[in-house]
Design a protein around this motif. Structure first.
Motif, mmCIF file in Angstrom:
data_model
loop_
_atom_site.group_PDB
_atom_site.id
_atom_site.type_symbol
_atom_site.label_atom_id
_atom_site.label_comp_id
_atom_site.label_asym_id
_atom_site.label_seq_id
_atom_site.Cartn_x
_atom_site.Cartn_y
_atom_site.Cartn_z
ATOM 1 N N ALA A 175 -6.301 0.456 1.280
ATOM 2 C CA ALA A 175 -7.275 -0.317 1.597
ATOM 3 C C ALA A 175 -7.158 -0.505 3.178
ATOM 4 C CB ALA A 175 -6.782 -1.926 1.092
ATOM 5 N N ALA A 176 -6.067 -0.014 4.005
ATOM 6 C CA ALA A 176 -6.164 0.036 5.214
ATOM 7 C C ALA A 176 -6.253 1.343 6.109
ATOM 8 C CB ALA A 176 -4.925 -0.494 5.818
ATOM 9 N N PHE A 177 -6.083 2.516 5.042
ATOM 10 C CA PHE A 177 -5.935 3.854 5.678
ATOM 11 C C PHE A 177 -6.956 4.818 4.920
ATOM 12 C CE2 PHE A 177 -2.099 1.803 6.777
ATOM 13 C CZ PHE A 177 -2.387 1.927 8.124
ATOM 14 N N GLY A 178 -7.485 4.479 3.679
ATOM 15 C CA GLY A 178 -8.076 5.555 2.667
ATOM 16 C C GLY A 178 -9.437 5.709 3.480
ATOM 17 N N PRO A 179 -10.024 6.960 2.761
ATOM 18 C CA PRO A 179 -9.465 7.598 1.614
ATOM 19 C C PRO A 179 -8.356 8.437 2.213
ATOM 20 C CG PRO A 179 -11.925 7.709 1.742
ATOM 21 C CD PRO A 179 -11.381 7.081 3.016
ATOM 22 N N ALA A 180 -7.493 8.927 1.145
ATOM 23 C CA ALA A 180 -6.218 9.890 1.838
ATOM 24 C C ALA A 180 -5.805 10.520 0.723
ATOM 25 C CB ALA A 180 -5.319 8.803 2.297
ATOM 26 N N THR A 181 -5.169 11.672 1.025
ATOM 27 C CA THR A 181 -4.444 12.627 0.095
ATOM 28 C C THR A 181 -3.106 12.134 -0.349
ATOM 29 O OG1 THR A 181 -3.322 13.889 1.872
ATOM 30 C CG2 THR A 181 -5.559 14.504 1.082
ATOM 31 N N VAL A 182 -2.372 12.698 -1.156
ATOM 32 C CA VAL A 182 -0.899 12.142 -1.366
ATOM 33 C C VAL A 182 -0.256 12.527 -0.229
ATOM 34 C CG1 VAL A 182 0.847 12.807 -2.934
ATOM 35 C CG2 VAL A 182 -1.181 12.804 -3.982
ATOM 36 N N ALA A 183 -0.252 13.735 0.252
ATOM 37 C CA ALA A 183 0.434 14.051 1.518
ATOM 38 C C ALA A 183 0.348 13.113 2.546
ATOM 39 C CB ALA A 183 -0.041 15.241 2.017
ATOM 40 N N ASP A 184 -0.949 12.418 2.876
ATOM 41 C CA ASP A 184 -1.180 11.429 3.752
ATOM 42 C C ASP A 184 -0.392 10.121 3.440
ATOM 43 O OD1 ASP A 184 -3.059 12.887 5.129
ATOM 44 O OD2 ASP A 184 -4.684 12.023 4.062
ATOM 45 N N ILE A 185 -0.346 9.765 2.220
ATOM 46 C CA ILE A 185 0.483 8.539 1.910
ATOM 47 C C ILE A 185 1.979 8.664 2.013
ATOM 48 C CG2 ILE A 185 1.028 6.775 0.251
ATOM 49 C CD1 ILE A 185 -1.752 7.963 -1.245
ATOM 50 N N GLN A 186 2.416 9.882 1.578
ATOM 51 C CA GLN A 186 3.672 10.255 1.922
ATOM 52 C C GLN A 186 4.388 10.335 3.351
ATOM 53 O OE1 GLN A 186 4.725 12.773 -2.194
ATOM 54 N NE2 GLN A 186 4.284 13.992 -0.420
ATOM 55 N N SER A 187 3.447 10.960 4.216
ATOM 56 C CA SER A 187 3.636 11.088 5.835
ATOM 57 C C SER A 187 3.794 9.677 6.496
ATOM 58 C CB SER A 187 2.528 11.748 6.360
ATOM 59 O OG SER A 187 2.833 12.042 7.749
ATOM 60 N N TRP A 188 2.841 8.820 5.882
ATOM 61 C CA TRP A 188 3.080 7.401 6.227
ATOM 62 C C TRP A 188 4.017 6.711 6.091
ATOM 63 C CZ3 TRP A 188 2.497 2.721 3.653
ATOM 64 C CH2 TRP A 188 2.502 1.698 4.294
ATOM 65 N N SER A 189 4.333 6.744 4.787
ATOM 66 C CA SER A 189 5.569 5.927 4.376
ATOM 67 C C SER A 189 6.807 6.517 4.485
ATOM 68 C CB SER A 189 5.329 5.823 2.734
ATOM 69 O OG SER A 189 5.318 6.746 1.938
ATOM 70 N N GLY A 190 6.903 7.825 4.497
ATOM 71 C CA GLY A 190 8.387 8.494 4.294
ATOM 72 C C GLY A 190 8.830 8.774 3.137
ATOM 73 N N ILE A 191 7.914 8.317 2.060
ATOM 74 C CA ILE A 191 8.683 8.538 0.608
ATOM 75 C C ILE A 191 7.920 9.776 -0.047
ATOM 76 C CG2 ILE A 191 8.742 7.324 -1.728
ATOM 77 C CD1 ILE A 191 8.644 4.594 -0.105
ATOM 78 N N THR A 192 8.685 10.307 -0.629
ATOM 79 C CA THR A 192 7.864 11.585 -1.396
ATOM 80 C C THR A 192 7.928 11.544 -2.769
ATOM 81 O OG1 THR A 192 10.503 12.370 -1.889
ATOM 82 C CG2 THR A 192 9.391 13.175 0.088
ATOM 83 N N ARG A 193 7.278 12.479 -3.777
ATOM 84 C CA ARG A 193 6.908 12.611 -4.939
ATOM 85 C C ARG A 193 5.975 11.308 -5.520
ATOM 86 N NH1 ARG A 193 13.126 13.417 -7.565
ATOM 87 N NH2 ARG A 193 13.257 15.517 -6.413
#
Length: 361
Positions: A207-225
């Motif tokens: 909602a705040a940063f999309g559209p995004a790839t899985v890698a984008d979400i992982q980079s922002w959060s620090g969470i993998t998988r």
């Protein structure tokens, strides 16, 4: 397909950088999920550049009444969140935070440490009160001897949720003051969620940063998988492709901006959400400029945008606001940058003699 320029304008729109809005600061922080607050003053600049008539006293008040809390969350760094969001966000990122105890920095403090015993001792010390991190570390070292007592408060914060006292995050210092910590559930007046909620995190991020790839979400959060989470959510998501053919995910009803949407000059603090929210950051900064800032300070420099993209950096130099362009400025763009800097300077300093200075190559 979505073009780089449309990605840029969509990010600016969702980050409230195409025009300032009138809303409570707490609502903006909720929208952004977590606002980087490693240095106390940077969140204030991020709010100022997005909100109409924002005043630092508003965020100070939110910190003191505990509507907003300051703690380690995404990417294992200090962020501001609403107390309500902290209840689910910390349990969601907690496994990643605990993993940092495997770093040599913490293993040097303790080769073998009973995490349960240590966390219990720390909670006993903090129950019903706040303690300066230095005092907390010194007291813990009496029971858990170590050559690095200054690291014990951080270790405890990786094992049990702690929040900073409001005074650590109020306006007025470019560096953190003496930080005191408290048990999170006592500070916010209620328990944290017992289970992580990765799906909620992903949907809020989009909602705040999309559209995004899985890698984008992982980079922002620090969470993998997180691919597994996207797979579960995929039936309810919109799928797009960027100019490289990569899949980007988005909420089905989230607006996509017109690529010709005007983008005003904006001054951003170091580590702003808009600059760090993606693995591929070309939607807001070129790879060349990204490489430039990592050589300066691992990305920790305040930057300004011209036509929606990073154009250079800025600094507070005594009473003056110093602007360092990395690319040529047209006469009209220079006027716009100067005008926005003049609006920002009175927030940064009360010195009436402060000036806007452009560094010339």
């Amino acid at each position: 397909m979505i073009s780089p320029r449309q990605l840029n304008r969509t990010l600016l729109m969702r980050q409230l950088l195409t025009e300032r809005v009138t809303m409570p600061a707490a609502d903006l922080i909720h929208h952004l999920i977590a606002v980087q607050g490693q240095e106390a003053n940077w969140p204030f600049i991020g709010l100022w550049t997005r909100l109409t008539d924002f005043r630092p006293a508003e965020l100070d008040s939110l910190l003191h009444d505990r509507t907003i809390v300051r703690s380690t969350t995404i990417r294992r760094t200090v962020h501001l969140t609403t107390a309500d969001d902290y209840r689910w966000l910390f349990p969601t990122v907690r496994p990643m935070i605990e993993q940092s105890l495997k770093l040599a920095y913490y293993r040097e403090a303790f080769g073998d440490l009973d995490h349960t015993e240590f966390a219990t001792a720390g909670r006993e010390l903090l129950t019903g009160r706040t303690l300066a991190r230095t005092e907390l570390g010194r007291t813990l070292s009496e029971r858990f001897p170590t050559p690095h007592p200054e690291r014990l408060a951080a270790i405890l914060g990786h094992l049990t949720p702690l929040v900073h006292h409001a005074e650590a995050g109020v306006w007025g210092s470019w560096r953190n003051r003496r930080v005191a910590v408290a048990l999170a559930e006592e500070w916010i007046g209620g328990p944290l969620d017992t289970e992580p909620d990765q799906e909620k995190m992903v949907l809020r991020y989009l909602a705040a940063f999309g559209p995004a790839t899985v890698a984008d979400i992982q980079s922002w959060s620090g969470i993998t998988r997180l691919a597994e989470v996207i797979t579960r959510l995929r039936p309810q998501l919109r799928t797009l492709r960027d100019d490289s053919g990569r899949e980007l995910y988005d909420l089905p009803d989230a607006p996509l901006a017109d690529p010709d949407l005007p983008a005003p000059v904006r001054f951003l603090p170091a580590f702003d959400n808009a600059l760090l929210a993606h693995k591929d950051r070309r939607r807001v900064i070129t790879d060349e400029d990204r490489s430039r800032i990592t050589k300066i300070a691992s990305g920790g420099v305040p930057m300004y945008l011209v036509d929606g993209f990073v154009h250079g950096r800025w600094d507070l130099d005594g009473p003056n606001l110093r602007i360092t362009p990395w690319h040529p400025l047209s006469p009209a763009a220079e006027v716009a940058v100067h005008a926005e800097a003049e609006k920002l300077l009175p927030t940064l300093t009360s010195d009436a003699d402060g000036k806007i200075i452009f560094e010339r190559r």
